[in-house]
Design an enzyme around this catalytic site. Structure first.
Site, PDB file in Angstrom:
ATOM      1  N   GLU A 199      10.144  21.096 -18.088  1.00 58.53           N
ATOM      2  CA  GLU A 199      11.220  21.203 -19.088  1.00 58.53           C
ATOM      3  C   GLU A 199      11.638  19.811 -19.579  1.00 58.53           C
ATOM      4  OE1 GLU A 199      14.342  23.984 -17.973  1.00 58.53           O
ATOM      5  OE2 GLU A 199      12.907  25.640 -18.034  1.00 58.53           O
ATOM      6  N   GLU A 322       7.554  29.915 -15.730  1.00 62.68           N
ATOM      7  CA  GLU A 322       8.861  30.404 -15.234  1.00 62.68           C
ATOM      8  C   GLU A 322       9.232  31.603 -16.083  1.00 62.68           C
ATOM      9  OE1 GLU A 322      12.097  27.578 -14.737  1.00 62.68           O
ATOM     10  OE2 GLU A 322      10.677  26.028 -14.071  1.00 62.68           O
TER      11      GLU A 322
HETATM   12  O1  AHR Z   1      14.352  28.360 -12.200  1.00 62.16           O
HETATM   13  C1  AHR Z   1      15.554  27.682 -12.318  1.00 62.16           C
HETATM   14  C2  AHR Z   1      15.500  26.562 -13.348  1.00 62.16           C
HETATM   15  O2  AHR Z   1      15.287  27.118 -14.610  1.00 62.16           O
HETATM   16  C3  AHR Z   1      14.377  25.580 -13.199  1.00 62.16           C
HETATM   17  O3  AHR Z   1      14.680  24.570 -12.304  1.00 62.16           O
HETATM   18  C4  AHR Z   1      14.226  25.027 -14.579  1.00 62.16           C
HETATM   19  O4  AHR Z   1      12.909  24.623 -14.852  1.00 62.16           O
HETATM   20  C5  AHR Z   1      14.683  26.175 -15.461  1.00 62.16           C
HETATM   21  O5  AHR Z   1      15.606  25.758 -16.389  1.00 62.16           O
END
Ligand code: AHR
Length: 518
Positions: A199, A322
């Site tokens: 991110e 994710e």
């Molecule tokens: O999964 C929780 C958080 O969500 C992670 O650390 C980040 O990559 C995303 O914003």
């Protein structure tokens, strides 16, 4: 006279329309295109993500060898057993946002001597680094999972990343490999995936894509030349509908990465500021969460369309590294620990999301649920020495047949599930084939109606049901607790009839049904 003829014609036309409409909306059919089955569903689509966040790693996976909780070399035995059953194909670590604060050198060597670290993104607690590179890579070996390491681009350096790669993967007589040997590991590990930051548009450094893509190219060059020469380099990708990021990365960075990531979280309200409860919700939030999860399809189409323009042959893989539902944390827990319950609704989010991933099997080669234990849409929740499996766990288990199976494209005709002024499809589904067997997965998203589905299997060789399983619950927000761990649990399913070429299924509301046939 003329007027009455006209009126009759209009009435006839309206009746005709109504009849046609009825034909469209009544009945649910799924047609399996066996003759178009060619794309393999990469097993890594069933991947996981474990971050140093809240109680995911510590408590959830790792309790240390001296714990009273039964463990194998420090890993919780109950959690290990449950994860082995899922056949976890790949595990991403150490973050998440945490990755861009992580100094890997603090996490190797004798545990008692490891420097401590403040987890700035997730509550500011001090952690002791007792779970580091050795502990992670050994966990991967125990689970039979490939390792996916996220390198620190936000606050680290190219040199740190090079040394980490050498430490993990080199078999030569060089300082980093020798340090690994001193720390008890003679053989190098096989690290298959390397993420270049996380991110980077947000917690990983708040970079513009134009800035990040140059950094990514720089890191990628050195990721290739030291030790792990065949690592799959994963460029940090976009989130949600931020298409410009993907555009820049593909335009200027496609030759420096083998894969590009993407993140998508389902927020039931659609508003990050008020996410809503994990279990105490009514039909409005049941519906809106499913609607928002279904947007995964539109999202993938959008990003894939950009990738196809720059890479029509599909060389750069897309990793949804994710994904999952993000609700309010459980009352009474540290809000920074993102510890949330998991309901039947979340099981449906898992099944419908896999159905979507399968449809995009050409480009989507990995996905990592956030997260493995105790955080967000977890498989497993723990409390001291107690552990429960979540409804989402059961979907991962029911769907694991699909790992490396060949996708059978499906055509679905479905009734609508209407709520207030909106509709979503009532049925989602998928099919695949492997080792002479056929898998069919069906989900009824409707909040109150039992539906009948005709599955047309006439084009293939599936004459016998080997296994039929249902996951359903008393309510759509039902969930498992430590006192009642099997409120939402899979059971044998008998609500079907198999005749030549047709599998007719009667599926209750908010249910997932899977079949294995031959
Ligand atoms: O999964 C929780 C958080 O969500 C992670 O650390 C980040 O990559 C995303 O914003």
């Amino acid at each position: 006279m003329k007027k009455s003829i006209l009126l009759l014609m209009v009435v006839a036309l309206l009746i005709g329309c109504a009849t046609n409409d009825e034909k469209v909306v009544k009945g649910n059919q799924i047609f399996l295109n066996f003759d178009q089955a060619e794309l393999v569903i990469n097993k890594d689509v069933y991947g996981h993500f474990a971050e140093h966040l809240g109680r995911c790693v510590y408590d959830g996976i790792w309790v240390g060898p001296d714990s009273d909780i039964p463990n194998y070399k420090g890993y919780r035995l109950d959690v290990l057993e449950a994860l082995k059953e899922l056949q976890v194909p790949v595990l991403r670590w150490p973050g998440g946002c945490f990755a861009d604060t992580y100094n890997w050198k603090d996490g190797v060597g004798p545990r008692s001597e490891r420097p401590k670290l403040v987890n700035v993104f997730w509550g500011g607690d001090v952690e002791d680094n007792s779970f580091g590179t050795h502990e992670f890579l050994e966990l991967c070996q125990i689970l039979g999972a490939d390792a996916y390491i996220a390198a620190n681009v936000g606050s680290g350096s190219v040199r740190e990343m090079i040394e980490w790669i050498e430490y993990m993967t080199s078999d030569q007589d060089i300082p980093m490999a020798n340090w690994r040997r001193e720390n008890g590991r003679e053989e190098p590990w096989d690290v298959k995936f390397l993420g270049i930051g996380n991110e980077s548009w947000g917690c990983g450094g708040e970079m513009t894509p134009e800035f990040y893509v140059n950094l990514m190219r720089q890191y990628s060059v050195f990721a290739r030349q030291y030790g792990g020469s065949d690592m799959i380099r994963v460029g940090c990708g976009s989130h949600q509908f931020y298409y410009h990021w993907t555009e820049v990365l593909m335009r200027e960075g496609r030759n420096h990465m083998e894969a590009l990531s993407l993140h998508y979280y389902t927020i039931p309200t659609g508003d990050w500021g008020i996410k809503s409860e994990a279990t105490g919700f009514d039909e409005d939030l049941y519906f809106s969460a499913l609607r928002n999860a279904l947007r995964m399809d539109e999202l993938l189409k959008g990003h894939i369309e950009i990738m196809d323009r720059y890479d029509p042959e599909g060389r750069v893989e897309l990793y949804m590294d994710e994904w999952g539902i993000w609700t309010d944390p459980e009352p009474g827990t540290n809000p920074a620990f993102l510890h949330q319950q998991n309901s039947m609704r979340d099981a449906l989010i898992a099944s419908l999301t896999f159905d979507i991933f399968h449809r995009h099997a050409r480009r989507v080669q990995m996905a990592n649920i956030a997260q493995m234990v105790n955080v967000l849409q977890a498989m497993i929740l723990t409390d001291g020495d107690r552990m429960i499996l979540t409804p989402t766990y059961h979907v991962f288990n029911m769907y694991k047949f699909n790992q490396n199976a060949t996708y059978i494209p499906v055509e679905i005709t479905t009734e609508k599930y209407a709520f207030e002024n909106e509709t979503i499809p009532a049925i989602t589904g998928t099919a695949s084939t492997k080792d002479g067997k056929v898998f069919v997965g069906l989900s009824n998203l409707h909040a109150s109606e039992t539906l009948t589905i005709d599955v047309d299997i006439s084009g293939g060789n599936a004459n016998r049901v080997l296994k039929a399983t249902i996951l359903t619950a008393p309510e759509f927000n039902s969930h498992n607790t430590y006192d009642n761990p099997n409120v939402v649990a899979p059971a044998e399913f008998a609500g079907y009839e198999l005749t030549a070429g047709n599998l007719q299924v009667v599926i209750p509301p908010y249910s997932v049904v899977t079949f294995e046939m031959e």
